[in-house]
Scaffold this active site. Structure first.
Site, PDB file in Angstrom:
ATOM      1  N   HIS A   1       3.088  10.951   0.633  1.00 49.90           N
ATOM      2  CA  HIS A   1       4.000  10.433   1.653  1.00 49.90           C
ATOM      3  C   HIS A   1       5.478  10.560   1.266  1.00 49.90           C
ATOM      4  CE1 HIS A   1       0.520   8.782   3.749  1.00 49.90           C
ATOM      5  NE2 HIS A   1       0.128   8.210   2.623  1.00 49.90           N
TER       6      HIS A   1
ATOM      7  N   GLU B   1       0.681   8.017  -3.701  1.00 50.83           N
ATOM      8  CA  GLU B   1       1.513   7.617  -2.570  1.00 50.83           C
ATOM      9  C   GLU B   1       2.781   8.450  -2.477  1.00 50.83           C
ATOM     10  OE1 GLU B   1       0.980   5.266  -0.038  1.00 50.83           O
ATOM     11  OE2 GLU B   1      -1.060   5.492  -0.795  1.00 50.83           O
TER      12      GLU B   1
ATOM     13  N   HIS C   1       0.850  -1.195   0.000  1.00 51.27           N
ATOM     14  CA  HIS C   1       0.000   0.000   0.000  1.00 51.27           C
ATOM     15  C   HIS C   1       0.883   1.241   0.000  1.00 51.27           C
ATOM     16  CE1 HIS C   1      -3.756   2.244   1.731  1.00 51.27           C
ATOM     17  NE2 HIS C   1      -3.060   2.989   0.917  1.00 51.27           N
TER      18      HIS C   1
END
Length: 257
Positions: A134, A130, A76
């Protein structure tokens, strides 16, 4: 367990909203996570998911699975975190997220296998999400996109979930269940005492009148030295040790209409 299940369903709904959203502009000073720079974090969450448990009896039927996903825990993300409740996000300038898929051309084949998504927009959009949310917040240790994605792949293989869980006899099955303690013990045996307090994510479904707790995500906490460490304690856990967990096989997804 109505209170626990209601809160878990709300957390799952919010999580899915975050997953499906794509950052459009910098949110570096988010009031929710309140970070001031891309180095304001203390550790990483290495988050992997088990697709059958994420999709079974959900509104998302996972109809575009690829063979490489079968019987595998997939990535993930790698999330820089301040503590159990806060993390920096979207740490890029107002000019936009500096994502360039050509910079990871040599990783793309492996990423399609290990880091796929079944959501609209495809794998590249998911990786963009992502990285922008992040990856831009840990450029002190992983300064480039290639550094970020290659490190996530490295950690994913180093801390192989299928192997560690399989060695403990925790394998996919539609009827056999496991305890939270068995899952945690397996991680600790495989990765050392630092894995004695992982973050486990569960969702609850009603299947033919039976309430089932599905373990759909495991997060290992990783230090800035890229070693497993104990995760900080959450205010509210997303799984309950008062109910067994299922690790459903991929075959159950054929039952989803």
């Amino acid at each position: 367990h109505y209170f626990i299940q209601s809160n878990l369903r709300m957390l799952e709904f919010l999580h899915l909203l975050l997953l499906l959203s794509t950052p459009l502009q910098s949110n570096k000073y988010s009031a929710e996570y309140n970070t001031k720079s891309s180095t304001e974090y203390n550790f990483f969450n290495l988050v992997r998911q088990w697709t059958p448990n994420a999709c079974y009896l959900s509104s998302h039927a996972c109809t575009h699975l690829i063979p490489a996903m079968e019987n595998s825990w997939t990535i993930h993300g790698l999330w820089p975190s301040i503590d159990a409740e806060r993390w920096p996000s979207n740490c890029f300038s107002s000019s936009g997220c500096p994502f360039n898929s050509s910079s990871i051309d040599d990783l793309v084949d492996e990423m399609h296998a290990e880091w796929p998504t079944d959501y609209s927009g495809g794998d590249t959009k998911f990786w963009y999400h992502e990285y922008c949310k992040h990856g831009t917040c840990c450029t002190d240790l992983l300064p480039t996109q290639h550094d970020f994605f290659s490190k996530v792949l490295e950690l994913h293989h180093t801390y192989n979930l299928e192997e560690v869980l399989g060695n403990a006899g925790i394998v996919p099955h539609d009827h056999i269940t496991y305890t939270i303690g068995q899952v945690v013990d397996a991680l600790e045996t495989g990765y050392g005492s630092g894995a004695s307090q992982p973050e486990l994510w569960c969702r609850f479904v009603k299947d033919k009148g039976v309430s089932k707790q599905l373990l759909f995500q495991i997060s290992l906490c990783i230090s800035k030295e890229f070693e497993v460490m104990e995760c900080p304690k959450k205010k509210q856990e997303m799984c309950t040790d008062k109910q067994p967990v299922y690790l459903l096989p991929f075959g159950v997804l054929n039952l989803v209409v």
